[in-house]
Design an enzyme around this catalytic site. Structure first.
Site, PDB file in Angstrom:
ATOM      1  CB  CYS A 178       6.662  20.425  -3.775  1.00 13.24           C
ATOM      2  SG  CYS A 178       6.157  20.054  -2.101  1.00 13.24           S
ATOM      3  NE  ARG A 193       8.005  16.882  -9.068  1.00 15.76           N
ATOM      4  CZ  ARG A 193       9.263  16.491  -9.241  1.00 15.76           C
ATOM      5  NH1 ARG A 193       9.664  16.114 -10.430  1.00 15.76           N
ATOM      6  NH2 ARG A 193      10.109  16.492  -8.242  1.00 15.76           N
ATOM      7  CD1 TRP A 198       2.390  14.447  -2.119  1.00 15.20           C
ATOM      8  CD2 TRP A 198       3.942  14.457  -0.526  1.00 15.20           C
ATOM      9  NE1 TRP A 198       2.421  13.195  -1.557  1.00 15.20           N
ATOM     10  CE2 TRP A 198       3.364  13.177  -0.567  1.00 15.20           C
ATOM     11  CE3 TRP A 198       4.947  14.701   0.420  1.00 15.20           C
ATOM     12  CZ2 TRP A 198       3.744  12.143   0.284  1.00 15.20           C
ATOM     13  CZ3 TRP A 198       5.329  13.669   1.264  1.00 15.20           C
ATOM     14  CH2 TRP A 198       4.726  12.408   1.186  1.00 15.20           C
ATOM     15  CG  ASN A 230       9.736  21.925  -5.076  1.00 11.07           C
ATOM     16  OD1 ASN A 230       8.669  22.433  -4.768  1.00 11.07           O
ATOM     17  ND2 ASN A 230       9.974  21.412  -6.270  1.00 11.07           N
ATOM     18  N   GLY A 231      11.416  21.060  -1.009  1.00 14.27           N
ATOM     19  CA  GLY A 231      12.436  20.603  -0.065  1.00 14.27           C
ATOM     20  C   GLY A 231      11.992  20.853   1.364  1.00 14.27           C
ATOM     21  CD  GLU A 249       8.104  -3.290  -9.569  1.00 15.73           C
ATOM     22  OE1 GLU A 249       8.492  -3.063  -8.410  1.00 15.73           O
ATOM     23  OE2 GLU A 249       7.595  -2.403 -10.266  1.00 15.73           O
ATOM     24  CE  LYS A 307       4.630  -0.656 -10.103  1.00 23.50           C
ATOM     25  NZ  LYS A 307       5.984  -0.198 -10.164  1.00 23.50           N
ATOM     26  CD  GLU A 327       3.486   1.748  -7.046  1.00 26.86           C
ATOM     27  OE1 GLU A 327       3.929   2.686  -6.377  1.00 26.86           O
ATOM     28  OE2 GLU A 327       4.158   1.196  -7.929  1.00 26.86           O
ATOM     29  CG  HIS A 361       9.072 -21.404   6.737  1.00 27.46           C
ATOM     30  ND1 HIS A 361       9.360 -22.466   7.576  1.00 27.46           N
ATOM     31  CD2 HIS A 361       9.692 -21.681   5.563  1.00 27.46           C
ATOM     32  CE1 HIS A 361      10.142 -23.319   6.938  1.00 27.46           C
ATOM     33  NE2 HIS A 361      10.349 -22.871   5.723  1.00 27.46           N
ATOM     34  CE  LYS A 398       7.522   8.574 -12.215  1.00 30.41           C
ATOM     35  NZ  LYS A 398       7.261   7.127 -12.280  1.00 30.41           N
TER      36      LYS A 398
HETATM   37  O1  M6R Z   1      12.872   7.719  -8.399  1.00 38.29           O
HETATM   38  P1  M6R Z   1      13.240   6.468  -7.644  1.00 38.29           P
HETATM   39  O2  M6R Z   1      13.458   5.315  -8.547  1.00 38.29           O
HETATM   40  O3  M6R Z   1      14.409   6.676  -6.725  1.00 38.29           O
HETATM   41  O4  M6R Z   1      11.983   6.160  -6.759  1.00 38.29           O
HETATM   42  C1  M6R Z   1      11.970   5.108  -5.839  1.00 38.29           C
HETATM   43  C2  M6R Z   1      10.560   4.795  -5.409  1.00 38.29           C
HETATM   44  O5  M6R Z   1       9.991   5.895  -4.771  1.00 38.29           O
HETATM   45  C3  M6R Z   1       9.680   4.381  -6.591  1.00 38.29           C
HETATM   46  O6  M6R Z   1      10.226   3.314  -7.289  1.00 38.29           O
HETATM   47  C4  M6R Z   1       8.279   4.004  -6.090  1.00 38.29           C
HETATM   48  O7  M6R Z   1       8.336   2.815  -5.367  1.00 38.29           O
HETATM   49  C5  M6R Z   1       7.304   3.932  -7.265  1.00 38.29           C
HETATM   50  N1  M6R Z   1       6.037   4.422  -6.851  1.00 38.29           N
HETATM   51  C6  M6R Z   1       7.135   2.579  -7.788  1.00 38.29           C
HETATM   52  O8  M6R Z   1       6.160   2.432  -8.742  1.00 38.29           O
END
Ligand code: M6R
Length: 609
Positions: A2, A27, A74, A100-101, A482, A486, A489, A505, A604
């Site tokens: 949010c 975000r 959100w 927010n929260g 990673e 990427k 997502e 395995h 985000k």
């Molecule tokens: O802000 P942070 O680094 O703590 O966030 C952690 C994850 O939410 C963040 O890395 C997420 O996996 C991203 N979407 C990766 O691209």
């Protein structure tokens, strides 16, 4: 997740609120709304979907007035809907709140308020805040006091901005575990949950502390501590430019941010080697204290966790300190072995990830020293850690982390070298040599970015797949995790990563004709082992995309597509090899017609558990 904005000043509030909400779009959100105060009334507009839709509705409704608040939501409590979109109001519609929260005790508070005659119109936890403030205002008609009294009843996390029809020109804000920044611009006072929403008006901002309150008026801002006493604000100067919020000629933020990585590497290293000795003064620990460290935990989530996997290889390899990497959401619920000589390194781009923050608190309670590695100045991770290293990525807008990941990897590499230095595991000239080679990766990344034809070709070959496997060994395994994250997502193509030796395995059962296997096959002590794994994959019909070292002609015998990258020492391969994987994921996502910057369902900053 949010986002909150607020403005009170000498010009119309709606355009400022809409522009602020646009800046917060990155975000992730599902609905948006604004409330504007005028002539002793509040007028509200809410919309499902994008801020552009809200902007049209606000224009049609001709929301006039110079004081207002806005929000992007959100969904957590209550599905995405117009009724659940913020702002929420009191029964009489004279108080409006954005939040927010999560208010954890909202069920209990709601029951109590309903018993007192309050009527609710949404399924959200936030609405209790509006009714609590209404009840407190009825007792003491002062918005600061009413907000203070209401928040004393609330458990959980909140960033709150509140307006009342009875207090023209005033916005009252407060926070707990959810960021709020405030600044005075030339045309009035602004508040937001993220500095990016107000940086075009001012670079001198106050990052509120937990429990603090502030009252904004068009010409002044008054700050209060949790007891309601007036206090002086601490001003922070933001030194990055608003152009981080613009695409600068790139089709999307993700590509722009990938291209910023050479600069991130250079900035992160600037000033770190002083007279041939590594210096990370922000850690705030003496050489003696650092020398005592006998166990390291890296705690993080998502991409930041993957940076931790890379760090494990470096810290153990160089400093010989046992290092565990754990997802923060698990760490916080276990009983890890922590002693006063344990170092916990919390890695978080946003600095506000709820699980990482909770893990930091837990680790500190148990006596560990905590270093934060974050990209956001004044963020909760920075404030709650004993020492902090800021990655120099500058604001990252695309939801998928790229440049901040590289900033994390470079910062963790520095930490590994520093620990090796204080433990006496490396000679000074060795450290200098490694530092120089680390700095050289900036130019090497530039060279990768200058020709992406092989990456685009591989992307075309993968775009119609329904699944992909990323493999590597050693550093390559960490990089694979990673790469797979990427890809999934942003392209919604299912991807998994495996340490290549694990293929036989289980995951090898997935392979069939044309199944994409993306392998990190750079020159390293385990190169031959990776080649064996490629042969096993090829024998089952897999289509191999290999990220390999320039000059390696052998790899062509085993791979259908080869993406060459410059030769670097294995310990730095995460920096160079991650870049083609970022570009590959983005190209596949673009070919599949996905919104690269704002993937579905993702936010985000993940500020809830
Ligand atoms: O802000 P942070 O680094 O703590 O966030 C952690 C994850 O939410 C963040 O890395 C997420 O996996 C991203 N979407 C990766 O691209």
């Amino acid at each position: 997740m949010c986002g909150i904005v607020g403005f009170t000043g000498s010009t119309a509030a709606s355009p400022v609120l809409i522009e602020g909400l646009r800046r917060l779009e990155y975000r992730g959100y599902d609905s948006a709304g604004v409330a504007v105060q005028r002539n002793g009334q509040l007028r509200l507009v809410h919309r499902m979907g994008k801020v552009a839709g809200l902007a049209e509705a606000v224009e049609q409704e001709q929301l006039e007035g110079t004081c207002g608040i806005g929000h992007t939501r959100w969904a957590t409590h209550g599905r995405p809907s117009t009724a659940n979109a913020h702002p929420h109001t009191s029964c009489d519609g004279r108080i409006a709140v954005v939040h927010n929260g999560i208010i954890e005790n909202y069920v209990e508070l709601k029951e109590e308020l309903e018993a007192d005659g309050h009527r609710f119109t949404s399924q959200t936890d936030t609405e209790v805040a509006a009714h609590l403030i209404e009840a407190a205002y009825a007792q003491t008609p002062d918005l600061v006091e009413a907000v203070r009294a209401a928040t004393q009843r609330m458990a959980g996390a909140y960033g709150l901005a509140v307006i009342s029809a009875d207090e023209p020109g005033a916005i009252v804000v407060t926070r707990k575990d959810s960021p709020i920044v405030i600044g005075m611009g030339p045309d009035g006072a602004r508040v937001a949950s993220d500095v990016i929403a107000l940086i075009d008006a001012t670079r001198d901002v106050t990052v509120m502390a937990d429990g603090e309150l502030a009252k904004l008026s068009p010409t002044e801002i008054t700050y209060y501590n949790a007891a309601g006493q007036v206090v002086d604000p601490k001003i922070t100067h933001i030194d990055w430019d608003i152009d981080v919020a613009e695409k600068g000629g790139y089709p999307d933020f993700m590509l722009k941010e990938i291209h910023e990585q050479p600069r991130v590497i250079r900035d992160t290293l600037a000033g770190r080697l002083v007279d041939g000795t590594l210096a990370i003064d922000e850690l705030d620990l003496s050489v003696e204290e650092l020398n005592l460290i006998d166990r390291v935990y890296v705690i993080a989530c998502g991409t930041s966790y993957h940076a931790g996997l890379i760090a494990k290889n470096l810290i153990e390899g160089w400093a010989r300190i046992p290092t565990e990497v754990e997802v923060a959401s698990e760490f916080r619920y276990r009983n890890p072995i922590i002693t006063p000589t344990t170092l916990v390194v919390a890695v978080s781009q946003s600095g506000e990830t709820a699980d990482t923050l909770a893990a930091i608190r837990d680790a500190r309670c148990k006596g560990a020293k905590v270093f934060g590695i974050t990209n956001v100045i004044g963020s909760p991770v920075a404030r709650e850690s004993d020492g902090v290293i800021y990655t120099k990525a500058n604001k990252e807008i695309a939801v998928a982390s790229t440049k901040s990941f590289l900033g994390q990897v470079v910062s963790l590499t520095l930490l590994g070298l520093l620990l090796a230095q204080v433990k006496g595991k490396m000679r000074t000239n060795q450290i200098r040599l490694l530092f120089r080679e680390l700095a050289d990766t900036a130019a090497q990344v530039e060279s990768i970015l200058s020709d992406v034809s092989a990456i685009d070709e591989a992307a075309l070959a993968c775009k119609d797949a329904s699944s992909a496997l990323f493999i590597g060994r050693g550093m390559g395994a960490a990089i694979s995790y990673e790469g797979a994250l990427k890809l999934k997502e942003i392209s919604y193509l299912h991807a998994e990563a495996y340490a290549a030796g694990e293929m036989k395995h289980g995951p090898i059962a997935l392979l069939c004709d044309g199944f994409p296997v993306i392998a990190i096959a750079t020159q390293s002590p385990v190169y031959d082992k990776v080649i064996s794994n490629l042969q096993e994959s090829k024998a089952r019909g897999a289509m191999i995309v290999a990220v390999a070292t320039e000059g390696d002609e052998e790899i062509r015998k085993h791979a259908d597509h080869v993406i060459y990258i410059p030769k670097v020492r294995d310990c730095f391969s995460a920096i160079t090899a991650s870049v083609p994987l970022q570009l590959l994921a983005r190209s596949i996502a673009v070919l599949r017609g996905c919104n690269v910057d704002q993937p579905r369902n993702l936010a985000k900053s993940v500020t809830v558990e």
